[in-house]
Structure formats: structure tokens, C-alpha cells
Scaffold this motif. Sequence first.
Motif, mmCIF file in Angstrom:
data_model
loop_
_atom_site.group_PDB
_atom_site.id
_atom_site.type_symbol
_atom_site.label_atom_id
_atom_site.label_comp_id
_atom_site.label_asym_id
_atom_site.label_seq_id
_atom_site.Cartn_x
_atom_site.Cartn_y
_atom_site.Cartn_z
ATOM 1 N N UNK A 328 29.732 -46.988 -33.048
ATOM 2 C CA UNK A 328 28.894 -46.175 -33.875
ATOM 3 C C UNK A 328 27.681 -45.730 -33.276
ATOM 4 N N UNK A 329 27.193 -46.159 -32.313
ATOM 5 C CA UNK A 329 25.902 -45.853 -31.657
ATOM 6 C C UNK A 329 26.324 -44.462 -30.874
ATOM 7 N N UNK A 330 27.542 -44.626 -30.203
ATOM 8 C CA UNK A 330 28.013 -43.672 -29.256
ATOM 9 C C UNK A 330 28.267 -42.488 -30.265
ATOM 10 N N UNK A 331 28.949 -42.599 -31.296
ATOM 11 C CA UNK A 331 29.311 -41.512 -32.293
ATOM 12 C C UNK A 331 28.274 -40.639 -32.569
ATOM 13 N N UNK A 332 27.306 -41.511 -32.981
ATOM 14 C CA UNK A 332 26.039 -40.916 -33.836
ATOM 15 C C UNK A 332 24.979 -40.331 -32.759
ATOM 16 N N UNK A 333 25.056 -40.504 -31.479
ATOM 17 C CA UNK A 333 24.095 -40.249 -30.434
ATOM 18 C C UNK A 333 22.834 -41.213 -30.461
#
Length: 359
Positions: A328-333
Motif C-alpha cells: 500500500x505504501x509503495x502504491x500510494x508513494x
Amino acid sequence: MTEMTNLKRGEARGRGAVSNAVGRFEPYVRVQVDDGWEAPEEAPLRTQVAVEVPRTVISRNTSPDVPFDRSVNPYRGCEHGCIYCFARPGHAWLGLSPGQDFESRLVARPKAPEVLDAELRKRSYVPATLAIGTYTDPYQPIEKEYEIMRGLLKVLRDFRHPVGIVTKGSLIERDIDILKDLAADGLVSVGISVTTLDPKVSRLMEPRVPSPARRLKTIERLAEAGIPVKVAASPMVPALTDHELEGILAAAKDAGAQAASAIMLRLPAEVAPLFEEWVHTHFPDRANRILNRVRELHGGALYEAKFGTRMTGQGIWANQMRARMRIARDRLGLADRLPALRTDLFQPPFARGDQLALF
């Protein structure tokens, strides 16, 4: 084993804990009994505040599970009333209950800014990020009257000292003027805790905390002021709020958060029976499922105080949550942490009576 005593109808209104068991250090247990005589219903529990004059305010720790070695607590106890609060057992040291006493019998430390000023002036003091809000919330409702946190921030600004703040309170917006000054020099970061996006669950779990939507608005206002903000999706409660992780992170990102973290539910000492009683009261249909999942996280017990896993848990579900957070962090930046704060600007200001330097 301490017995739990249910309070009269209406007495627990607006409070997280549904009982007020005595602390583990008390020699006697209070037990409420029905003697057959009718008694008038007692009024709702009112908040009482005592004043403490501390000799020191900087607390030190050597825990490998937290990224700071010092903190300040403006208050003991917390009116927010979060049922999962790991600070509840500390009230037992005061001869009070970690249950409703923790939420209603508070201790304020109005002299804390003055004492902090003196401690920061010691020749032996070496600056490092000072954490505030990692134990009880500095922006709980009584801060509006006492303004201890605002006083602490003024001291830290004068000393150009780094500070990391964690809160659920929208009252932090009052201090944006000071926080902007600190942020301009890379001296402050703020974590806003959002445990759920469901206002009904939030009201039961953390009864005197601003609504989830209001906390997201606080993230937005801090971010607009140039103050670095992280969302803390903590604690994640298995089988109750864990499905919301991605939604919380996405909403916080939209509001302006730069980073995100999450801690699994942990229930040390008296928090375990308080939470167990609470979940059976408010979520009887899924109580056993929630509690069994908590036990899976902690090796079969409701809590395991082991460094390295006490905040993250262990096992399949804990691994899945870590993977979901990473994706989720990677997807949202979103970053996993905010940039480190500066310590090189630290400089004690002149105090009254100091002789001004000639050169």
C-alpha cells in the motif's frame, strides 16, 4: 487476579472502559453488590484533574522497538479513553485504576515547560529528538485549559530543539503558528493516529477522540502549513479494523500525509482484561474471533512483552499485514518514516540574569 466490577447504567457514558478494577498494587478489591435496596442512578463520571510539580520531565528509554531515547509527558492519564491504550497500567502506580480512573482522574503538570527549560540548559545535555505523545496524548481535551503542550513547544522553539509529536487531537491546529517555525528549520514532525474510518467503531473504541474525518482534516491543515505529517494506522485491531488499512492510508495520502506506519494491537498488564471485557460488551458476535486472532499474534497469549515482535506480532497474519503495508505504501508513494530532524541548530537562549556576550 483482579476482579472486574461493572458500573451502574449511565456512569460509563462517554468512557472507553466499562469497569474500574483496582490497580494490581492495591491490597483490596472493590466489588459492587446488590443489597436489595433501590439506589438512585449515579450521575455520569466527571473528569477530575490533580496538579503535579515534577522535578524532571525528560524520561529516558533504551527500548530497541522505538526510534527515540527521550520523551516528555505533559499529563498522566488521558481523557480520550482509548480502550487499547498501553499507558493504562501506569495509573496503577498512582494507586488508581487503569480502567475508568485512567480516563477521568488525570494529572496535569503545568510547570513542565519551566522544568524542561532548566533541563535543556544543563551543560551535559546533548540534543536529540524529543518525543511527545508516545505515552498519553498531549492534545487531550484538558490541554485546551492548561496549555502545557503549547508551553513546551515554545521552549523547544526557543532552544531550536527537535521534537516528534504523536496525537489524535485536532487541538494541535491551535499551535500551527509555533509548529510552522519549527518546521521551517527541520525541527518537527507530527504523527496523526487514525485507527479506523468508521465513526461508530471509533466512538466506542476511543470515545473522546475527534472523529476519523476530523483527524484527516487535521492532517490536511498541518500539511498545508508545511508541517511534515505521518499517518499512524495504529493500533490495527484484528477482525475489527484490520480490513481498513489500505483505506486509511489512501485517505491520509489524499489529505497530505507523507509517510505511514502501523502497529498491531498490544495489550500489556491490565489492558488485556479491560479490552476483553470491552470487546465482549460491544462486539459480542465477533469477540472470540478478535481475541483468538490477538492470541495468534502473541504466541497464544493476549500479550507477549518481547522486544522485536511486541508491536508487530508474529505468525502468518502479522506477516500478511506487513506485506499489505509495504504494498500500500509503495502504491500510494508514502514513505515508511519522515525525514530525520536536525540537531545541529540547538542553542540555549539567554535566560533572565545572563550576561550578554560582548563578541
